[in-house]
Design a protein around this motif. Structure first.
Motif, PDB file in Angstrom:
ATOM      1  N   ARG A 203       0.829  -1.210   0.000  1.00  0.00           N
ATOM      2  CA  ARG A 203       0.000   0.000   0.000  1.00  0.00           C
ATOM      3  C   ARG A 203       0.862   1.258   0.000  1.00  0.00           C
ATOM      4  O   ARG A 203       0.570   2.227  -0.714  1.00  0.00           O
ATOM      5  CB  ARG A 203      -0.947  -0.015   1.201  1.00  0.00           C
ATOM      6  N   LEU A 204       1.909   1.266   0.816  1.00  0.00           N
ATOM      7  CA  LEU A 204       2.804   2.425   0.823  1.00  0.00           C
ATOM      8  C   LEU A 204       3.528   2.552  -0.521  1.00  0.00           C
ATOM      9  O   LEU A 204       3.693   3.657  -1.049  1.00  0.00           O
ATOM     10  CB  LEU A 204       3.818   2.269   1.960  1.00  0.00           C
ATOM     11  N   LEU A 207       1.073   3.960  -3.141  1.00  0.00           N
ATOM     12  CA  LEU A 207       0.818   5.389  -2.951  1.00  0.00           C
ATOM     13  C   LEU A 207       1.960   6.236  -3.488  1.00  0.00           C
ATOM     14  O   LEU A 207       1.743   7.176  -4.271  1.00  0.00           O
ATOM     15  CB  LEU A 207       0.608   5.673  -1.462  1.00  0.00           C
ATOM     16  N   LEU A 208       3.191   5.906  -3.090  1.00  0.00           N
ATOM     17  CA  LEU A 208       4.331   6.719  -3.507  1.00  0.00           C
ATOM     18  C   LEU A 208       4.615   6.554  -5.002  1.00  0.00           C
ATOM     19  O   LEU A 208       5.021   7.512  -5.670  1.00  0.00           O
ATOM     20  CB  LEU A 208       5.559   6.343  -2.680  1.00  0.00           C
ATOM     21  N   TRP A 238      10.979  -0.802   3.033  1.00  0.00           N
ATOM     22  CA  TRP A 238      10.074  -0.959   4.167  1.00  0.00           C
ATOM     23  C   TRP A 238      10.210  -2.351   4.801  1.00  0.00           C
ATOM     24  O   TRP A 238      10.183  -2.497   6.017  1.00  0.00           O
ATOM     25  CB  TRP A 238       8.641  -0.712   3.721  1.00  0.00           C
ATOM     26  N   ALA A 264       2.713   2.169   8.298  1.00  0.00           N
ATOM     27  CA  ALA A 264       2.426   2.418   6.882  1.00  0.00           C
ATOM     28  C   ALA A 264       1.009   2.950   6.701  1.00  0.00           C
ATOM     29  O   ALA A 264       0.771   3.854   5.872  1.00  0.00           O
ATOM     30  CB  ALA A 264       2.611   1.131   6.074  1.00  0.00           C
ATOM     31  N   THR A 265       0.066   2.401   7.469  1.00  0.00           N
ATOM     32  CA  THR A 265      -1.313   2.901   7.397  1.00  0.00           C
ATOM     33  C   THR A 265      -1.383   4.358   7.815  1.00  0.00           C
ATOM     34  O   THR A 265      -2.065   5.179   7.179  1.00  0.00           O
ATOM     35  CB  THR A 265      -2.226   2.049   8.296  1.00  0.00           C
ATOM     36  N   THR A 268       0.235   6.557   5.116  1.00  0.00           N
ATOM     37  CA  THR A 268      -0.662   6.646   3.957  1.00  0.00           C
ATOM     38  C   THR A 268      -1.805   7.619   4.220  1.00  0.00           C
ATOM     39  O   THR A 268      -2.146   8.454   3.364  1.00  0.00           O
ATOM     40  CB  THR A 268      -1.228   5.250   3.628  1.00  0.00           C
ATOM     41  N   LEU A 272      -2.243  10.996   2.128  1.00  0.00           N
ATOM     42  CA  LEU A 272      -3.414  11.011   1.259  1.00  0.00           C
ATOM     43  C   LEU A 272      -4.391  12.084   1.734  1.00  0.00           C
ATOM     44  O   LEU A 272      -5.508  11.813   2.168  1.00  0.00           O
ATOM     45  CB  LEU A 272      -4.079   9.630   1.231  1.00  0.00           C
ATOM     46  N   THR A 288      -4.453  10.328  -5.277  1.00  0.00           N
ATOM     47  CA  THR A 288      -3.365  11.026  -5.942  1.00  0.00           C
ATOM     48  C   THR A 288      -3.817  11.527  -7.314  1.00  0.00           C
ATOM     49  O   THR A 288      -4.811  11.034  -7.869  1.00  0.00           O
ATOM     50  CB  THR A 288      -2.154  10.098  -6.112  1.00  0.00           C
ATOM     51  N   TYR A 385      -3.959   6.316  -6.840  1.00  0.00           N
ATOM     52  CA  TYR A 385      -4.164   5.658  -5.548  1.00  0.00           C
ATOM     53  C   TYR A 385      -5.196   6.460  -4.767  1.00  0.00           C
ATOM     54  O   TYR A 385      -5.004   7.647  -4.513  1.00  0.00           O
ATOM     55  CB  TYR A 385      -2.853   5.578  -4.763  1.00  0.00           C
TER      56      TYR A 385
END
Length: 480
Positions: A203-204, A207-208, A238, A264-265, A268, A272, A288, A385
């Motif tokens: 997930r991280l 996103l990036l 990570w 990470a949550t 994010t 976000l 994003t 994302y």
């Protein structure tokens, strides 16, 4: 055994394959005049496989009897399945007689090859999975009966809906993400490391990678590669944190990856935001900025099969990851050291392996694969994302890796099976049947596979020990 029979049973592999192929195709063609094509193909391939087994030389004694009684039926079943799948897929492009003739040829050639090259232990693994599957569906049927639902109707409805063209595409697309997640987990399992952090890692990374892809303006191929590299780098870094904490501070990777999931949550959620990386998408969603079209990866067209959506182009990347995973484990010194460390860290260290470096490297590689989990969805469909990006894929990967026994081919079948159950169960709500019945099947089959496989593995190991004892006894008698 007569000299003539012995001569026939020592035919070369190409000749046996030629005979089996001719029998399979000819038998299928003749039977197709009176039967449905799938039934004709199944019988034709079965006859070809039996002929291939009879023409294959075998040793004597109990091991030969076990091989014929276990490997031969397993090879036959796998050959029929191979033939049917080939025929069904070829039927999407070709006319039915030609398609099923090709399927018969593929199945007829696969049977003798599998019988000649399949190890008894691998056949035992297939038997374990088959038994576990039967038990899982039997238990699921009991649950349905107990709740007043007809299991035959339920399974038939799921099979019918799950085999529709659009459902097949969804199964392949979902199975692709499941496969990448399971391979990431399996790399850790090979080292006896439990990487629970795949969920946070992908997930991280997604996103990036999405934010970087939206911010950069690059030519098409470079743009796509750059996005993938960002995802791989973020996932690897990570996961590497957990590996470093294990070797430097003795922190269990289970604890550290769980905590890193939470971190990470939080990161994010922090990033976000419309004040940082996110923009408004519709009225109830933020994400994003969309990635320019130069960063998209085109899908594989499916109009030929009547589907209204493409297969993710990164499905091919998942195949490449599976091949790379197999080659890494079985064809490199690093893979040998990884497997040796997983079997016994102390023995590996005594033989010169740097166990601390292997732990960190394994976690980094696991995280790099985890970083790819969200890429098929990101670059093949959504292109940004957002809050509705798929979650929980990391935990699903753990179950699929267990179901596939950490083998790249086993994981592929397990991922597709898991995706099929998820997709086919969607139709049950219309009939008033709880779609959660698929969850019951998934949980039951994982449990039964683990238990049955362990029992079969123990039996196989005991049998091998007995065989070694008998051979040593024969050598001792012969030399005395």
């Amino acid at each position: 055994m007569t000299a003539m029979t012995a001569k026939f049973r020592n035919l070369s592999t190409p000749l046996v394959l030629g005979v089996a192929g001719v029998l399979g195709v000819l038998g299928t063609f003749l039977l197709d005049l009176a039967l449905l094509a799938p039934a004709a193909l199944s019988i034709g391939v079965a006859v070809a496989c039996v002929a291939g087994v009879l023409l294959t030389a075998s040793g004597e004694g109990e091991s030969s009897a076990l091989r014929r009684g276990l490997v031969a039926p397993t090879s036959l079943v796998l050959a029929v399945v191979t033939g049917l799948l080939t025929g069904v897929i070829a039927d999407l492009w070709l006319i039915e007689p030609v398609a099923y003739a090709l399927g018969a040829l593929a199945g007829s050639l696969a049977g003798p090859l599998l019988y000649r090259r399949m190890a008894t232990t691998l056949a035992l693994a297939f038997v374990a999975v088959a038994v576990a599957g039967v038990l899982a569906f039997a238990l699921t049927a009991l649950v349905l009966v107990a709740t007043g639902v007809d299991p035959v109707y339920t399974f038939g409805r799921m099979l019918s809906y799950g085999s529709e063209p659009n459902s097949v595409v969804t199964v392949i697309n979902t199975g692709t993400t499941y496969y990448l997640s399971a391979v990431a987990v399996a790399i850790g399992f090979k080292m006896k490391l439990f990487n629970i952090g795949v969920d946070g890692q992908y997930r991280l990374a997604a996103l990036l990678a999405a934010a970087a892809g939206a911010a950069w303006a690059l030519p098409p191929v470079l743009h796509q590669i750059a996005i993938l590299l960002v995802a791989v780098a973020v996932g690897g870094v990570w996961a590497g944190i957990a590996g470093y904490l294990k070797v430097a501070r003795g922190v269990s990777e289970v604890i550290s990856t769980i905590m890193l999931n939470s971190i990470a949550t939080g990161i994010t959620a922090y990033l976000l935001s419309t004040d940082r990386l996110a923009v408004n998408i519709g009225s109830n969603n933020i994400g994003t900025a969309p990635i320019p079209e130069s960063g998209w990866i085109p899908g594989i067209p499916t109009e030929f099969m009547g589907a209204g959506r493409p297969i993710f182009g990164l499905t091919l990347l998942a195949v490449a990851v599976g091949v790379g995973y197999w080659a890494l484990l079985n064809r490199t010194r690093f893979g040998f050291d990884l497997r040796a460390t997983g079997q016994s860290a102390s023995a590996a260290e005594a033989s010169g392996v740097n166990v601390r470096r292997m732990v960190v490297a394994s976690m980094v590689i696991s995280g790099m694969v985890a970083g790819l989990v969200g890429m098929p969805q990101l670059l093949g469909d959504s292109h940004y994302y957002a809050l509705d990006f798929p979650v929980g894929l990391g935990f699903t990967g753990i179950a699929i890796a267990l179901l596939g026994r950490n083998h790249p081919a086993g994981i592929a079948f397990a991922a597709l099976f898991w995706a099929f159950l998820n997709q086919s169960s969607q139709i049950l709500d219309i009939d008033g049947i709880p779609k959660e019945i698929a969850v019951v099947t998934q949980a039951t089959i994982v449990l039964t596979v683990v238990v049955v496989y362990e029992l079969v593995h123990r039996w196989g190991r005991r049998y091998e020990q007995q065989q070694v004892g008998r051979e040593l006894g024969r050598v001792k008698v012969a030399t005395s």
